[in-house]
Design an enzyme around this catalytic site. Structure first.
Site, mmCIF file in Angstrom:
data_model
loop_
_atom_site.group_PDB
_atom_site.id
_atom_site.type_symbol
_atom_site.label_atom_id
_atom_site.label_comp_id
_atom_site.label_asym_id
_atom_site.label_seq_id
_atom_site.Cartn_x
_atom_site.Cartn_y
_atom_site.Cartn_z
ATOM 1 N N ARG A 443 0.833 -1.212 0.000
ATOM 2 C CA ARG A 443 0.000 0.000 0.000
ATOM 3 C C ARG A 443 0.872 1.269 0.000
ATOM 4 O O ARG A 443 0.619 2.204 0.765
ATOM 5 C CB ARG A 443 -0.944 -0.006 1.204
ATOM 6 C CG ARG A 443 -2.213 0.772 0.962
ATOM 7 C CD ARG A 443 -2.968 1.042 2.244
ATOM 8 N NE ARG A 443 -4.269 1.620 1.961
ATOM 9 C CZ ARG A 443 -4.962 2.334 2.822
ATOM 10 N NH1 ARG A 443 -4.506 2.562 4.025
ATOM 11 N NH2 ARG A 443 -6.127 2.818 2.506
ATOM 12 N N ASP A 478 -4.684 1.247 13.191
ATOM 13 C CA ASP A 478 -4.696 0.395 11.993
ATOM 14 C C ASP A 478 -3.292 -0.118 11.682
ATOM 15 O O ASP A 478 -2.289 0.396 12.210
ATOM 16 C CB ASP A 478 -5.228 1.246 10.827
ATOM 17 C CG ASP A 478 -5.868 0.431 9.720
ATOM 18 O OD1 ASP A 478 -5.683 -0.796 9.697
ATOM 19 O OD2 ASP A 478 -6.539 1.037 8.872
ATOM 20 N N CYS A 524 -7.114 -2.696 14.576
ATOM 21 C CA CYS A 524 -7.496 -2.937 13.186
ATOM 22 C C CYS A 524 -6.215 -3.258 12.437
ATOM 23 O O CYS A 524 -5.154 -2.731 12.767
ATOM 24 C CB CYS A 524 -8.134 -1.651 12.642
ATOM 25 S SG CYS A 524 -8.505 -1.668 10.898
ATOM 26 N N ASP A 546 -12.612 -5.583 6.704
ATOM 27 C CA ASP A 546 -12.924 -4.501 5.772
ATOM 28 C C ASP A 546 -14.148 -4.849 4.940
ATOM 29 O O ASP A 546 -14.693 -3.994 4.251
ATOM 30 C CB ASP A 546 -11.732 -4.241 4.842
ATOM 31 C CG ASP A 546 -10.762 -3.258 5.467
ATOM 32 O OD1 ASP A 546 -11.118 -2.626 6.477
ATOM 33 O OD2 ASP A 546 -9.635 -3.124 4.949
HETATM 34 C C1 DGJ Z 1 -8.080 -0.259 6.575
HETATM 35 C C2 DGJ Z 1 -9.192 -0.265 7.580
HETATM 36 O O1 DGJ Z 1 -9.622 -1.555 7.831
HETATM 37 C C3 DGJ Z 1 -10.322 0.608 7.064
HETATM 38 O O2 DGJ Z 1 -11.419 0.539 7.912
HETATM 39 C C4 DGJ Z 1 -9.812 2.013 6.930
HETATM 40 O O3 DGJ Z 1 -9.482 2.504 8.192
HETATM 41 C C5 DGJ Z 1 -8.608 2.041 6.007
HETATM 42 N N1 DGJ Z 1 -7.606 1.101 6.382
HETATM 43 C C6 DGJ Z 1 -8.014 3.414 5.962
HETATM 44 O O4 DGJ Z 1 -6.857 3.457 5.265
#
Ligand code: DGJ
Length: 741
Positions: A443, A478, A524, A546
Site C-alpha cells: 500500500r 490500523d 485494526c 474490511d
Molecule cells: C483499513 C481499515 O480496515 C479501514 O477501515 C480504513 O481505516 C482504512 N484502512 C483506511 O486506510
C-alpha cells in the site's frame, strides 16, 4: 485448586470443571497424565500411565527397562534429543551448536492469583480467582533454568500457561524455539478446527480430521494475520455447537505464531502453540531471561458454544482492561466508506449533525486527516493535521464535534511510514530493513522499526500531542501491510527482530493507556488482520473485517465468535451496493447482522432517504435497549453459515431471563415447506417468554425443542400471506421471561 504432592511429585490442578494432572517421571522429565473434565482427587495418579509394557523398536532411557521409552510416554513439556522423536517444546542451543535437552524437575511452588508477564499482554486474576503452579526445571550442564507457569481459574474451565527461561550460567545460549504450551492427549480421534481466511474474508471456520503427522496454522507476517488466527480447537467427531467435548488453545500474542498438532505413530496427539520458531533466535547472555507469551488452554464438555462461553467470560472478566468491563461501547459513525480521503470540515460536520440526529454517540475520523494525505501514497508518520483539509486544526474540529454532542475519535496507523513523509525524509534509518536492500512495498508504505525504542518514543510523542489537543475519546489503530525484509539497524541479533517489533507495539499501547486511560482503542489491521487475544488486552474492540457486506459478515462474525466475545467484534451498517462485494441487501438485514457486535455505521447519512433515516433511528434505539444484554450475555450459535443457507444465533442473558435471537436466510427457496421453525437454546425450560415482535408468549421448552415459528415465506402462491420473500431475509426478535401468575 492445586494439589502438589511433594513425595510422589504429582500435580493436580482442579476446579469444578476441569482437571489437569502431571507428574515427575523417573528420569526427571515431566509426564502428562490427564486433561479433561474434573476428576475427584486421588492420592496417586500413577496408574494413568502404563510404564511396564515394553515397547518395540524404540529407544529407552534406562538400559534395564524396555518399558520406559519417551517415544510413547505423554510429555508435559517435551525436550529434544532423549528419545521423544515428536516435536519438542523448547530448543536451547549452546555456543557449540548443541541443543540442550537435560532439563529435569527441580522444585515446584504455588502462588495465589496470577503473576503478570512483563511487557506482554496476559489475563489477570486476583488471589481467590486463580492459583498458579510454578514448576522449576534445571539443566546442570548449561546452568539454564525453565519456569513453567500454570494458572487455574476458579470459575472457568481454563488454565493459562507460559514459560520463562533464565540463563544462570556464564556462557551465552540461544533460544531457537520456545512454545508457550504443549499438551499431549492419549488419542487422535479429533477434528482440528481453526479460523482461517484472507483479507476481507477473515476467520472462516475450517475443519479437518487429524491424521498421523503434523498439521499446523501460523503466521510469519509480523502480525497474527488475516490468514490464520492464533486459536485452534480439537473436537470429537460427534461434538456439535451444543454438546460433546472439545479442547481449545488461544494464544495471547499478536506477532508470528505457530499452532501445530502432531499425531504420532501410536495415535497420541500433541498440541503446541507459541512464537513461530522460524526466524526466531533469542540470545540469552549470562543472567538474562526470556518470557514467552501466554497461552490459554480450555476444555468444554458442552460443545463449541460451551468452549466459546468460557473464552468470552475469560476475556470479559480477566483480559480486557477493568475500565471497559461494565461500560457501554459507544455507537459510532466512521467516515471511511462515506468519504474515503475526500473530505473537508464542512463535509465532516454535516455527517456529525446528521449522525447526532440519528442517535449516534461517537464520530470517528478515519484515514486522511494528517500530513498532506489525499490518497494512500503519502504522509504516514506525519501525525499533525492536514492544513489543506482542516485549516482550523484538529483541535478545533474535535471541539466542534463535541459541542454538537458526539464524542470524537481518530484513526492512526502508528507503525507505518510513507517514503513521501517528513518522518522518512528525516529518518530513513527508522524503517525496517537494511538501507542497501531493495525494500518491498505494501500500500505504498514501509514499516517503522518498532523494535527500536527511539522510534516508538517518537511516535508516542506525536500521538500524545494530538490526543491532548483533541481530548480524544477513541483511537482506531490500523496496520495495513505485513512485514518484509525483517531486520533492524538497531539490533545485533536479527533473530530477535519479530518479537522485539511486537514488544514495541505493546509498549506504545501501554504508554498511551497509562497516560490516557480514558481513550477507547479499537484495533485494526486492514480489517481483521490482527484480531487476537493479545490485542484485546489493550484494545477491547477490533475492526472485524474490511468487508462490511452483511451476507459475508455472517460467516466472519460467526467464525470470530468462536474465540472472541461479541463486544469485541466491530460490526457496522454500510451503504449499498456494498463497497467490497457490490451486493445489495436491505437496511434491515444489515442492521440485523451488525447488532451482534459493537454497533456502528460506515456510511454518509446524507445519502439516506427520510424513510431510511427513520429506520436507522429505530435501529439505534433498538441497539441502545439491548446492548447490555449483547455485552454480558452468552452468545449461542444455532445454525452455521458454513453448513446451511440459514444462519442463526442468539444472546441469552446469564440468568436466562431474556434473549435476543438473530435468524438469516441467504438465498430464498422455491416452494419452501410450511411451518418453519428455529430451535433455540439456553432458555429455562419452564420459563414463559414474551416475544415482543410476535406479541405472544411461548414456553422455554417449546422454543428449544419445538422451535420459534418463523414468519411465513413466499412460496409462489401465497402473495396475500407471505411475510418474507426474496434473498437475504432476516429476523431479530427479543424475548423476555414473564411472570406466569
Ligand atoms: C483499513 C481499515 O480496515 C479501514 O477501515 C480504513 O481505516 C482504512 N484502512 C483506511 O486506510
Amino acid at each position: 485448586m492445586i494439589y502438589k504432592d511433594e513425595n510422589r511429585q504429582q500435580f493436580h490442578l482442579k476446579n469444578d470443571y476441569i482437571s489437569y494432572i502431571f507428574r515427575v517421571l523417573e528420569n526427571g522429565h515431566l509426564g502428562h497424565l490427564y486433561f479433561g473434565p474434573s476428576l475427584r482427587h486421588q492420592k496417586n495418579f500413577e496408574h494413568f500411565q502404563d510404564l511396564n509394557n515394553p515397547v518395540g523398536y524404540s529407544t529407552h532411557t534406562f538400559s534395564d527397562n524396555l518399558a520406559f521409552s519417551l517415544e510413547t510416554i505423554l510429555q508435559e513439556y517435551p525436550l529434544y534429543g532423549k528419545g521423544d522423536y515428536r516435536e519438542p517444546a523448547i530448543i536451547v542451543e549452546d555456543q557449540n551448536g548443541k541443543s540442550i535437552s537435560g532439563f529435569i524437575f527441580d522444585y515446584a511452588e504455588i502462588q495465589e492469583g496470577k503473576p503478570q508477564l512483563e511487557g506482554l499482554p496476559a489475563t489477570y486474576a486476583d488471589s481467590g480467582q486463580a492459583e498458579t503452579l510454578v514448576i522449576h526445571l534445571y539443566d546442570s550442564e548449561t546452568d539454564v533454568k525453565i519456569l513453567l507457569m500454570y494458572s487455574i481459574f476458579e470459575r472457568l474451565p481454563v488454565i493459562t500457561r507460559s514459560v520463562q527461561v533464565i540463563n544462570k550460567g556464564n556462557q551465552e545460549v540461544s533460544l531457537k524455539r520456545l512454545f508457550s504450551c504443549s499438551v499431549d492427549l492419549p488419542d487422535a480421534d479429533y477434528d482440528m478446527l481453526h479460523l482461517s481466511g484472507a483479507w476481507a474474508r477473515e476467520r472462516h471456520i475450517k475443519e479437518r480430521p487429524l491424521v498421523q503427522g503434523i498439521q499446523s496454522i501460523g503466521s510469519m507476517r509480523g502480525s497474527s494475520s488475516h490468514q490464520h488466527n492464533p486459536f485452534l480447537v480439537l473436537k470429537r467427531k460427534e461434538t456439535t455447537e451444543h454438546q460433546g467435548t472439545a479442547v481449545g488453545i488461544q494464544f495471547v500474542y499478536s506477532g508470528n505464531f505457530l499452532g501445530q498438532v502432531e499425531v504420532d505413530h501410536y495415535e497420541n496427539t500433541r498440541i503446541q502453540m507459541g512464537i513461530h520458531p522460524s526466524q526466531f533466535t533469542w540470545g540469552l547472555k549470562p543472567g538474562e531471561s526470556f518470557q514467552a507469551p501466554e497461552a490459554i488452554v480450555t476444555f468444554s464438555k458442552k460443545g463449541l458454544n460451551g468452549l466459546s462461553t468460557s473464552l468470552h467470560d475469560l476475556h470479559r472478566k480477566h483480559l480486557i482492561a477493568e475500565k471497559w468491563k461494565g461500560i457501554e461501547r459507544p455507537i459510532l459513525i466512521n467516515n471511511w466508506e462515506a468519504t474515503y480521503f475526500d473530505f473537508n470540515e464542512e463535509k465532516l460536520l454535516n455527517i456529525v449533525d446528521q449522525a447526532k440526529a440519528l442517535g449516534v454517540e461517537l464520530f470517528v475520523l478515519d484515514d486522511g486527516w494528517f500530513g498532506k494525505r489525499n490518497d494512500d501514497t503519502s504522509s504516514l508518520g506525519d501525525w499533525f493535521v492536514n492544513q489543506t483539509k482542516l485549516p482550523k486544526g484538529i483541535g478545533d474540529l474535535a471541539d466542534s464535534v463535541k459541542k454538537k454532542g458526539l464524542a470524537f475519535g481518530l484513526w492512526f496507523e502508528p507503525e507505518m511510514v510513507n517514503p513521501d513523509s517528513d518522518l522518512y525524509r528525516n529518518h530513513p534509518e527508522w524503517v525496517i530493513g537494511y538501507p542497501e536492500q531493495q525494500l518491498t512495498f505494501g500500500r505504498n508504505q514501509l514499516v517503522l522499526d518498532f523494535s527500536n525504542p527511539e522510534v516508538v518514543d517518537h511516535i508516542y510523542k506525536q500521538m500524545k500531542k494530538i490526543i491532548e489537543e483533541t481530548k480524544l475519546d477513541y483511537i482506531k489503530w490500523d496496520m495495513n501491510r505485513n512485514i518484509t525484509e525483517a531486520a533492524s539497524l538497531s539490533l545485533e541479533n536479527q533473530g530477535e527482530f519479530f518479537h522485539r517489533y511486537i514488544l514495541g507495539v505493546y509498549r506504545l499501547y501501554e504508554r498511551l493507556l497509562q497516560e490516557f486511560p480514558e481513550v477507547l482503542f479499537e484495533s485494526c489491521a486492514g480489517g481483521g488482520g490482527r484480531f487476537d487475544a493479545g490485542m484485546m488486552y489493550y484494545a477491547p474492540q477490533a475492526w472485524t473485517s474490511d468487508d462490511t457486506d452483511s451476507v459475508d459478515r455472517l460467516k466472519i462474525q460467526y467464525g470470530t465468535s468462536l474465540a472472541f466475545p461479541l463486544y469485541s467484534i466491530g460490526s457496522h451498517v454500510s451503504a449499498v451496493p456494498n463497497h467490497q462485494t457490490w451486493r445489495e441487501t436491505s437496511l434491515v438485514h444489515r442492521g440485523n447482522v451488525a447488532y451482534f457486535g459493537t454497533f456502528g455505521y460506515e456510511l454518509d447519512p446524507e445519502s439516506l432517504t427520510e424513510q431510511e433515516k427513520k429506520e436507522v433511528r429505530e435501529q439505534i434505539n433498538f441497539y441502545k435497549e439491548y446492548r447490555t444484554l449483547i455485552r454480558d450475555g452468552d452468545f449461542l450459535r444455532l445454525l452455521s453459515p458454513f453448513r446451511h443457507n440459514e444462519v442463526a444465533w442468539m444472546v441469552c442473558a446469564k440468568d436466562r431471563s431474556e434473549a435476543l435471537v438473530g435468524w438469516y436466510k441467504t438465498l430464498s427457496t422455491p416452494n419452501p415447506k410450511n411451518n418453519q421453525v428455529l430451535r433455540l437454546a439456553g432458555l429455562k425450560s419452564e420459563g414463559r417468554y414474551y416475544v415482543s415482535e410476535y406479541n405472544r408468549s411461548y414456553f422455554g421448552d417449546e422454543l428449544m425443542y419445538r422451535g420459534l415459528p418463523l414468519p411465513i415465506e413466499f412460496n409462489g402462491v401465497n402473495e396475500h400471506m407471505a411475510e418474507r420473500r426474496g434473498d437475504y431475509q432476516s429476523l431479530v426478535v427479543h424475548m423476555k421471561e414473564i411472570d406466569e401468575s
